[in-house]
Design a protein around this motif. Structure first.
Motif, mmCIF file in Angstrom:
data_model
loop_
_atom_site.group_PDB
_atom_site.id
_atom_site.type_symbol
_atom_site.label_atom_id
_atom_site.label_comp_id
_atom_site.label_asym_id
_atom_site.label_seq_id
_atom_site.Cartn_x
_atom_site.Cartn_y
_atom_site.Cartn_z
ATOM 1 N N GLU A 181 0.886 -1.171 0.000
ATOM 2 C CA GLU A 181 0.000 0.000 0.000
ATOM 3 C C GLU A 181 0.917 1.213 0.000
ATOM 4 O OE1 GLU A 181 -2.657 2.240 3.263
ATOM 5 O OE2 GLU A 181 -3.318 0.195 2.847
ATOM 6 N N LEU A 182 0.859 2.020 -1.068
ATOM 7 C CA LEU A 182 1.829 3.083 -1.268
ATOM 8 C C LEU A 182 1.158 4.437 -1.434
ATOM 9 C CD1 LEU A 182 3.971 1.221 -3.958
ATOM 10 C CD2 LEU A 182 4.464 1.367 -1.518
ATOM 11 N N ASP A 183 1.815 5.480 -0.928
ATOM 12 C CA ASP A 183 1.368 6.844 -1.208
ATOM 13 C C ASP A 183 1.595 7.123 -2.682
ATOM 14 O OD1 ASP A 183 0.696 7.352 1.455
ATOM 15 O OD2 ASP A 183 2.749 7.922 1.942
ATOM 16 N N ALA A 184 0.654 7.838 -3.297
ATOM 17 C CA ALA A 184 0.745 8.045 -4.743
ATOM 18 C C ALA A 184 0.303 9.446 -5.125
ATOM 19 C CB ALA A 184 -0.111 7.013 -5.479
ATOM 20 N N ILE A 185 0.911 9.948 -6.198
ATOM 21 C CA ILE A 185 0.516 11.221 -6.790
ATOM 22 C C ILE A 185 0.422 11.031 -8.302
ATOM 23 C CG2 ILE A 185 1.598 12.631 -4.992
ATOM 24 C CD1 ILE A 185 3.918 13.144 -6.933
ATOM 25 N N THR A 186 -0.213 11.969 -8.967
ATOM 26 C CA THR A 186 -0.239 11.977 -10.418
ATOM 27 C C THR A 186 0.076 13.382 -10.917
ATOM 28 O OG1 THR A 186 -1.562 11.534 -12.396
ATOM 29 C CG2 THR A 186 -2.720 12.453 -10.498
ATOM 30 N N GLU A 187 0.724 13.469 -12.053
ATOM 31 C CA GLU A 187 1.035 14.766 -12.635
ATOM 32 C C GLU A 187 -0.039 15.200 -13.628
ATOM 33 O OE1 GLU A 187 4.960 14.170 -14.207
ATOM 34 O OE2 GLU A 187 5.903 14.702 -12.297
ATOM 35 N N GLY A 188 -1.062 14.368 -13.784
ATOM 36 C CA GLY A 188 -2.154 14.721 -14.675
ATOM 37 C C GLY A 188 -3.015 15.836 -14.107
ATOM 38 N N THR A 189 -3.900 16.357 -14.927
ATOM 39 C CA THR A 189 -4.759 17.481 -14.510
ATOM 40 C C THR A 189 -6.113 17.021 -13.993
ATOM 41 O OG1 THR A 189 -5.537 17.706 -16.808
ATOM 42 C CG2 THR A 189 -3.648 19.067 -16.124
ATOM 43 N N GLU A 190 -6.343 15.710 -13.972
ATOM 44 C CA GLU A 190 -7.610 15.173 -13.485
ATOM 45 C C GLU A 190 -7.359 14.210 -12.330
ATOM 46 O OE1 GLU A 190 -9.757 13.358 -16.636
ATOM 47 O OE2 GLU A 190 -9.964 15.199 -17.815
ATOM 48 N N ALA A 191 -8.295 14.220 -11.366
ATOM 49 C CA ALA A 191 -8.193 13.295 -10.245
ATOM 50 C C ALA A 191 -8.437 11.867 -10.737
ATOM 51 C CB ALA A 191 -9.199 13.665 -9.165
ATOM 52 N N ILE A 192 -7.825 10.910 -10.074
ATOM 53 C CA ILE A 192 -8.020 9.501 -10.407
ATOM 54 C C ILE A 192 -8.811 8.872 -9.263
ATOM 55 C CG2 ILE A 192 -6.909 7.327 -11.001
ATOM 56 C CD1 ILE A 192 -4.462 8.882 -11.861
ATOM 57 N N PRO A 193 -10.060 8.462 -9.510
ATOM 58 C CA PRO A 193 -10.923 7.994 -8.423
ATOM 59 C C PRO A 193 -10.547 6.606 -7.904
ATOM 60 C CG PRO A 193 -12.022 7.752 -10.531
ATOM 61 C CD PRO A 193 -10.745 8.467 -10.811
ATOM 62 N N THR A 194 -11.046 6.302 -6.720
ATOM 63 C CA THR A 194 -10.843 4.992 -6.105
ATOM 64 C C THR A 194 -11.355 3.890 -7.022
ATOM 65 O OG1 THR A 194 -11.069 5.933 -3.898
ATOM 66 C CG2 THR A 194 -11.414 3.562 -4.104
ATOM 67 N N GLY A 195 -10.596 2.823 -7.118
ATOM 68 C CA GLY A 195 -10.982 1.692 -7.950
ATOM 69 C C GLY A 195 -10.369 1.711 -9.334
ATOM 70 N N SER A 196 -9.773 2.829 -9.734
ATOM 71 C CA SER A 196 -9.169 2.918 -11.058
ATOM 72 C C SER A 196 -7.860 2.124 -11.103
ATOM 73 C CB SER A 196 -8.879 4.376 -11.422
ATOM 74 O OG SER A 196 -10.053 5.146 -11.418
ATOM 75 N N THR A 197 -7.541 1.658 -12.298
ATOM 76 C CA THR A 197 -6.269 0.983 -12.508
ATOM 77 C C THR A 197 -5.262 1.981 -13.051
ATOM 78 O OG1 THR A 197 -7.375 -1.122 -12.978
ATOM 79 C CG2 THR A 197 -5.094 -0.897 -13.714
ATOM 80 N N VAL A 198 -4.076 2.013 -12.453
ATOM 81 C CA VAL A 198 -3.045 2.966 -12.857
ATOM 82 C C VAL A 198 -1.740 2.233 -13.114
ATOM 83 C CG1 VAL A 198 -4.064 4.915 -11.607
ATOM 84 C CG2 VAL A 198 -2.448 3.407 -10.442
ATOM 85 N N ARG A 199 -0.817 2.930 -13.753
ATOM 86 C CA ARG A 199 0.514 2.389 -14.011
ATOM 87 C C ARG A 199 1.533 3.244 -13.267
ATOM 88 N NH1 ARG A 199 1.730 -2.392 -16.052
ATOM 89 N NH2 ARG A 199 -0.023 -2.073 -17.505
ATOM 90 N N ILE A 200 2.426 2.609 -12.525
ATOM 91 C CA ILE A 200 3.464 3.329 -11.791
ATOM 92 C C ILE A 200 4.577 3.710 -12.756
ATOM 93 C CG2 ILE A 200 5.170 3.176 -9.929
ATOM 94 C CD1 ILE A 200 3.308 1.146 -8.567
#
Length: 214
Positions: A181-200
């Motif tokens: 379980e890791l702290d995460a940020i994104t440089e995109g301009t939109e929030a990424i909601p809970t349940g979404s799949t992301v790439r590190i």
């Protein structure tokens, strides 16, 4: 109390004046480390990342990656990598030197011999402290390296990740051999909601940078 102090020799008085403050500082340093204040040497030597939430697989040949914990092999590891004259090392030297001297002087050992033996003990203690700090730095580097190994892997958003690098998001990483379980940020301009799949895509300290998978 006055009678006890007056009964001491000049050397013993000097040693007590060194021993008591050094011991108090050593205790204070230990309490601060236990409580999480400071990083072992005022933050100047290394900055360990907190990977306590990371439970990664451990390779079978881990002994090849771990630092040698044999103090006798410290010279072969390169004394140049050890920082003997740190605040912790100096305080440990004076505390050890003064208390050992007081004990030896009380046993009627000649003052010069007692001071010489105590000096050697102090230097040994200073080396031990330097070795421990070095091992701590190596372990922190190993933890950071293992965290970087998750770059490129998919993760699930556990707490909504806010846009433009704002902190507060979390992701979970699961596979057959690891869970984190890791702290995460994104440089995109939109929030990424809970349940979404992301790439590190990157690791910054103990925070992963992610991108939403399309």
């Amino acid at each position: 109390m006055n009678a006890w102090w007056e009964a001491l020799s000049i050397l013993q008085k000097i040693l007590y004046c060194i021993a008591i403050p050094a011991t108090l500082i050593l205790i204070l340093q230990t309490v601060m480390v236990v409580m999480g204040f400071g990083d072992g040497d005022g933050g100047a030597d290394f900055n360990p990342s907190d990977t306590s939430g990371l439970d990664l697989d451990v390779p079978e040949d881990i002994s090849a990656d771990m630092p040698d914990t044999d103090f006798g092999d410290g010279i072969s590891d390169g004394l140049g990598s050890l920082k003997l004259f740190t605040m912790q090392g100096i305080v440990a030297f004076f505390a050890t030197f003064s208390w050992v001297s007081l004990v030896l002087v009380k046993t009627k050992m000649p003052d010069a011999l007692a001071l010489l033996f105590s000096f050697v003990c102090g230097v040994v203690m200073m080396y031990v402290v330097a070795k421990l700090l070095w091992l701590s730095a190596r372990l922190a580097e190993n933890g950071t390296f293992r965290l970087k190994s998750v770059i490129g892997e998919a993760a699930q958003v556990y707490v909504t990740i806010l846009p433009s690098g704002e902190n507060g998001g979390k992701v979970t990483l699961k596979s057959s051999s690891r869970f984190a379980e890791l702290d995460a940020i994104t440089e995109g301009t939109e929030a990424i909601p809970t349940g979404s799949t992301v790439r590190i895509v990157d690791v910054r300290g103990d925070v992963v940078v992610v991108e939403k998978e399309i």
